[in-house]
Design an enzyme around this catalytic site. Structure first.
Site: not given
Ligand code: TYM
Length: 332
Positions: A112, A195, A198
């Site tokens: 990022k 993957k 966005k």
């Molecule tokens: P975020 O908001 O980017 O994504 C939310 C969830 O979607 C999953 N994900 C995917 N899974 C499979 N294939 C894909 N192409 C794909 N794109 C996204 C992500 O793995 C995620 O589970 N850091 C985290 C948010 C967070 C969090 C936490 C998660 C903050 N605190 C505590 C677990 C526990 C994030 O940015 O997810």
């Protein structure tokens, strides 16, 4: 009941199919068997610049989508991260436990910040995973349902929990990642090597759940496959077709083997046409339900208020224990 916790960023507006299949779908299932805490991580969202009104709207929109996907406020605790101040408070303690080099090794930060340029990337973006550590440890979560891209952050959580317990005495549950192999990584429809996200180079490979179903159908029909003609699962040789089979199988409950059999001797076009219908049948009621929650912001806000209240009782207890162990003088 074992406890699960997970979070999703509100930034994106519409969730995409990767978010749903990789994470949210599991959240819905786990609320039946686990004591489940799910949140919209607005504090994580501000690690990159946000328009204030847009962030507020997107936070409600994310909550509405989670409810539309099947989260039930009677079966899980759904809340907004910033409504529970203990996240930021434990986050600070965890910052003071993390090595600078250790934080520098987080690959999501490297990706990022490389995109933003080092002058524009904030310190908040750098410590983002450490806030995530606090998110998880506050609730003493046993498992964290996420996609593959979050694995490293769960590893960091385990390391810091063990470090804290070793230094100050048993305090935190060591959480395990809950990552389903089949859907750990949903791929971009145009570039099946990367993957779905966005930040893809073209919107054609990204399935937004709230897009017009017609647009979605078209994207699926123009998904990149290969020059072979056989419909079979082979993630290495046939990533495009395999990704379509994964999506198909998860949304319908049919196994990949059953699908391979059904599409024996058929063309890719047939698979895509059918899958487009499967996805449209999924997103159409999802959009309607999301809109219903958005049309009733009072109900939505009250669900979130109740969730935050429940979350806070758990979070406050963990934070108090942590402060005490560290040696912070309690206010009298
Ligand atoms: P975020 O908001 O980017 O994504 C939310 C969830 O979607 C999953 N994900 C995917 N899974 C499979 N294939 C894909 N192409 C794909 N794109 C996204 C992500 O793995 C995620 O589970 N850091 C985290 C948010 C967070 C969090 C936490 C998660 C903050 N605190 C505590 C677990 C526990 C994030 O940015 O997810």
């Amino acid at each position: 009941r074992p406890r699960v916790l997970s979070g999703i960023q509100p930034t994106a507006g519409s969730f995409h199919l990767g978010n749903y299949l990789g994470a949210v779908r599991q959240w819905v299932a786990l609320q039946e068997s686990h004591d489940a805490f799910y949140m919209v991580v607005d504090l994580h969202a501000i690690t990159v610049p946000q328009d204030p009104a847009g962030l507020r709207a997107n936070t409600r929109l994310a909550a509405a989508q989670l409810l539309a996907a099947g989260l039930d406020p009677d079966r899980c605790t759904l809340f907004v991260q910033s409504h529970v101040p203990e996240h930021a408070q434990l986050g600070w303690v965890m910052n003071c436990l993390t090595g600078f080099g250790e934080a520098s090794r987080m690959t999501q930060f490297k990706d990022k910040s490389a995109k933003q340029g080092s002058d524009r990337a904030t310190v908040g973006l750098f410590t983002y995973p450490i806030l995530q550590v606090a998110d998880i440890l506050l609730y003493q979560a046993n498992e964290v349902p996420v996609g593959e891209d979050q694995r490293q952050h769960i590893e960091l959580t385990r390391d810091l929990a063990e470090r804290f317990n070793g230094r100050f005495g048993d305090t935190f549950t060591i959480p395990a990642p809950y990552i389903l192999k089949e859907t750990a990584k949903i791929f971009d429809l145009q570039e099946p090597g990367i993957k779905m996200s966005k930040s893809a180079s073209t919107p054609k490979g990204l399935i937004n759940l709230l897009d017009e179903p017609k647009v979605t159908a078209k994207k699926i029909k123009s998904a990149v496959t290969d020059t072979d003609t056989v419909i079979r699962y082979d993630a290495v040789e046939k990533p495009g077709v395999s990704n379509l089979l994964t999506i198909y199988s998860t949304l319908t409950g049919e196994t990949v083997a059953e699908l391979e059999k059904r599409y024996e001797g058929k063309m890719y076009g047939a698979l895509k046409t059918d899958l487009a219908e499967v996805v449209v049948d999924f997103v159409t009621p999802f959009r309607t339900r999301t809109q219903e929650y958005l049309d009733d912001p009072e109900t939505l806000d009250s669900i979130l208020a109740k969730g935050a209240e429940k979350a806070r009782t758990v979070a406050a207890e963990t934070l108090a224990q942590t402060y005490e162990k560290v040696g912070l003088l309690p206010a009298k």
